[in-house]
Enzyme design. Structure first.
Site, short mmCIF file in Angstrom:
data_model
loop_
_atom_site.label_atom_id
_atom_site.label_comp_id
_atom_site.label_asym_id
_atom_site.label_seq_id
_atom_site.Cartn_x
_atom_site.Cartn_y
_atom_site.Cartn_z
N SER A 356 0.82 -1.20 0.00
CA SER A 356 0.00 0.00 0.00
C SER A 356 0.87 1.27 0.00
O SER A 356 1.71 1.44 -0.88
CB SER A 356 -0.96 -0.04 1.19
OG SER A 356 -2.02 0.86 1.02
N ASP A 470 -6.02 -3.87 -1.94
CA ASP A 470 -4.92 -3.50 -1.04
C ASP A 470 -4.28 -4.74 -0.41
O ASP A 470 -4.95 -5.61 0.14
CB ASP A 470 -5.49 -2.59 0.06
CG ASP A 470 -4.41 -1.89 0.86
OD1 ASP A 470 -3.50 -2.57 1.36
OD2 ASP A 470 -4.49 -0.66 0.99
#
Length: 615
Positions: A356, A470
């Site tokens: 991320s 993610d």
């Protein structure tokens, strides 16, 4: 031999008893091995009598996972790879066995099936002790053999995922005109070899030599480099004798298929590294052509100068430093401060991995940007650019993600991951298969977009029949992935370590809409939807991060309790906290090392005093 895979392969092995003149030398070699240390002479001689000699060509399976444990093996020369089949049916490496080590003893002594498949990475010579032979020796010498069995089982209990360092390299030209010998000498010096010439093996001197000649040189030198610039038969021999293959190519010239040289077949388990000589930073998209020309190469190393050569030497010599950066939204700017602290401490980063926001910051570090550039790019992209701002019809997500794409493309352009000067990976969560997806090749901005696609806030990335979101959904701190790729130490920065949602509310349903109007004007009492979605997407991976933390040699955990995941205004505050936390962690590590050195010095002084008293 039992039902092992090597059975029936006539060219793969031969058996014979060791001649009497060699038994004494063999006994001495065995006593130097951990498994056989402390054995009484009579028991050792009985073992030597029972041992059988085995030659195993590279690529041959010694035994399979799940089969009956009918013998143990002592590796005299070569290298073996242990692999274990995971739940998905894929073979995963769990360790390698080098000369002087044993394999198969735990299963034999415990009476359990083989826990892994073991394959010869290169031509090997082993000693085999069968189950029946072990029983015969144990009947004659029960006490020392019982001690050996206990040692073997203790070693088995401590088994960890680890790969022994390569000691024999095949260096092959991948394109015409490269200075193979000059590069080999420079690399050996960078590895710390004082006499590089002694470590070079050339075709003329090796012609007609048997395994014993190669084994003697391997035993006397820390590493060997086989120069594969001769005939095809010699290049094949170089590959068969080596733990790792280095392909040297000149990327300073345009890729010309006519100038490329063929590479002999290499065992699938033997790592191949494509080394590209560069004038400067690789041009965006230029590396993929080289990798397409040499598809068996798993990794690439860009050599722009002395710093990159030193980095390559650290990677090959087990002294590399890997940096793993977690997700955490705006809290992830702490990674910038941590990276600055590491550089000021003189710690060179050799490989980067992230999730991320950690993947996004890590990409800039892997691009070899200096700190002012890192700060300027990420301030412009996140504080000024405000990436999460464009609302959309909430079918897949609250925000469209167009700004994120625009900012990532502006920062990294058409760079591929393999164009980055430092080895790099990022992770996303594959919702199709329910597993972590590791990205090491391909267009950088696209995989960064997948790595930060927070479920419910940003839309997933749909590609290749997969739904990617993610990486923090599965593993917010992918440190285990680094351990599988790197020999050396790992620094991990966890910017989500103290993240928590707290409230004083006592509610079981949403209040009427008119009671929420005040929160639109700053009177906030409820967590935002984005906060809830982000935290919900990460909460399950917290346990994963804690489970894999032990793979890190240095943990940095910035304290950012007041920084929200989308609080881009906390940019400078997060950087300073990351810097402070990293400096504190480095200082604490230095104190521990000093204390350990003091204890070691005291122990040595006590032993010296005891020896003096005994005299």
């Amino acid at each position: 031999m039992g039902g092992g895979p090597v059975e029936g392969v006539a060219v793969a092995l031969f058996w014979r008893k060791r001649e009497d003149p060699a038994q004494r030398e063999l006994g001495q070699r065995l006593t130097a091995m951990p498994l056989f240390q402390g054995l009484e002479r009579a028991a050792l001689e009985a073992l030597v009598e029972e041992l059988e000699w085995l030659a195993l060509p590279g690529g041959t399976v010694l035994f399979e996972q799940g089969e009956h444990s009918d013998s143990l093996y002592v590796l005299l020369y070569g290298r073996l790879l242990a692999e274990r089949r995971d739940r998905g049916g894929r073979w995963q490496p769990v360790g390698s066995i080098g000369a002087g080590e044993t394999v198969g003893e735990a299963g034999l002594l415990a009476g359990e099936p083989r826990t892994a498949r073991v394959t010869a990475l290169r031509d090997c010579e082993l000693l085999r002790l069968s189950e029946q032979a072990l029983e015969r020796v144990a009947m004659l010498h029960p006490t020392p053999m019982l001690r050996m069995a206990r040692l073997a089982l203790r070693r088995y209990a401590r088994t960890r995922e680890d790969m022994a360092l390569p000691s024999c390299f095949a260096l092959l030209p991948a394109s015409r005109g490269v200075d193979l010998e000059g590069f080999a000498r420079d690399l050996l010096r960078a590895l710390g070899d004082e006499d590089p010439e002694a470590a070079l093996i050339r075709a003329p001197e090796a012609a007609g030599r048997d395994h014993a000649w190669f084994a003697e040189r391997e035993a006397n030198l820390q590493r060997l480099v086989y120069l594969g610039d001769g005939e095809a038969a010699w290049r094949e021999r170089c590959v068969r004798q080596s733990d790792q293959v280095l392909l040297l190519a000149d990327a300073r010239r345009p890729l010309d298929p006519e100038a490329l040289l063929p590479v002999p077949p290499v065992q699938a388990q033997v790592p191949q590294l494509l080394v590209l000589l560069q004038d400067g930073a690789p041009r965006p998209g230029s590396t993929c052509g080289w990798l397409a020309a040499f598809p068996s190469a798993r990794q690439v190393a860009h050599l722009r100068g002395a710093a990159d050569l030193a980095r390559l030497a650290r990677r090959l010599g087990g002294r590399a430093t890997g940096l793993v950066l977690s997700g955490g939204g705006a809290r992830g700017f702490a990674h910038l401060g941590a990276a600055r602290a590491l550089r000021e401490a003189g710690i060179a980063i050799d490989q980067v991995g992230g999730c991320s926001i950690g993947a996004i910051v890590g990409a800039g570090i892997a691009a070899d940007w200096d700190f002012p550039t890192l700060r300027e790019v990420y301030h412009r992209s996140f504080v000024v650019g405000r990436p999460v701002r464009e609302r959309t019809l909430p079918l897949m997500s609250l925000y469209s993600g167009h700004s994120v794409t625009r900012l990532l493309r502006a920062a990294f352009g058409e760079l591929d991951i393999e164009d980055l000067p430092l080895p790099y990976y990022c992770v996303s969560s594959d919702l199709t298969e329910g597993r972590l997806k590791v990205h090491e090749r391909g267009r950088l901005w696209q995989w960064l977009k997948a790595s930060c696609a927070i479920p419910g806030i940003l839309p997933p990335v749909f590609t290749g029949g997969r739904v990617l979101v993610d990486g923090g959904v599965i593993d917010n701190l992918p440190v285990r992935e680094m351990r599988q790729r790197l020999h050396g130490r790992i620094v991990a920065v966890d910017a989500g370590a103290d993240l928590a949602l707290q409230t004083t509310l006592e509610e079981f349903d949403a209040p009427p809409w008119w009671k929420l109007l005040g929160e639109l004007f700053g009177q906030r009492r409820h967590p935002r939807m984005t906060q809830i979605l982000q935290r919900a997407g990460m909460v399950n991976s917290d346990a994963t991060a804690r489970r894999w933390r032990h793979y890190a040699d240095l943990m940095v955990a910035p304290r950012l309790p007041a920084v929200d995941l989308l609080d881009w205004s906390a940019f400078d505050r997060a950087i300073e906290e990351g810097y402070r936390a990293a400096m504190e962690a480095l200082e604490a590590q230095a104190r521990r090392r000093t204390a350990d050195d003091d204890v070691d010095s005291a122990d040595k002084a006590d032993k010296a005093a005891d020896n003096a008293d005994a005299m």
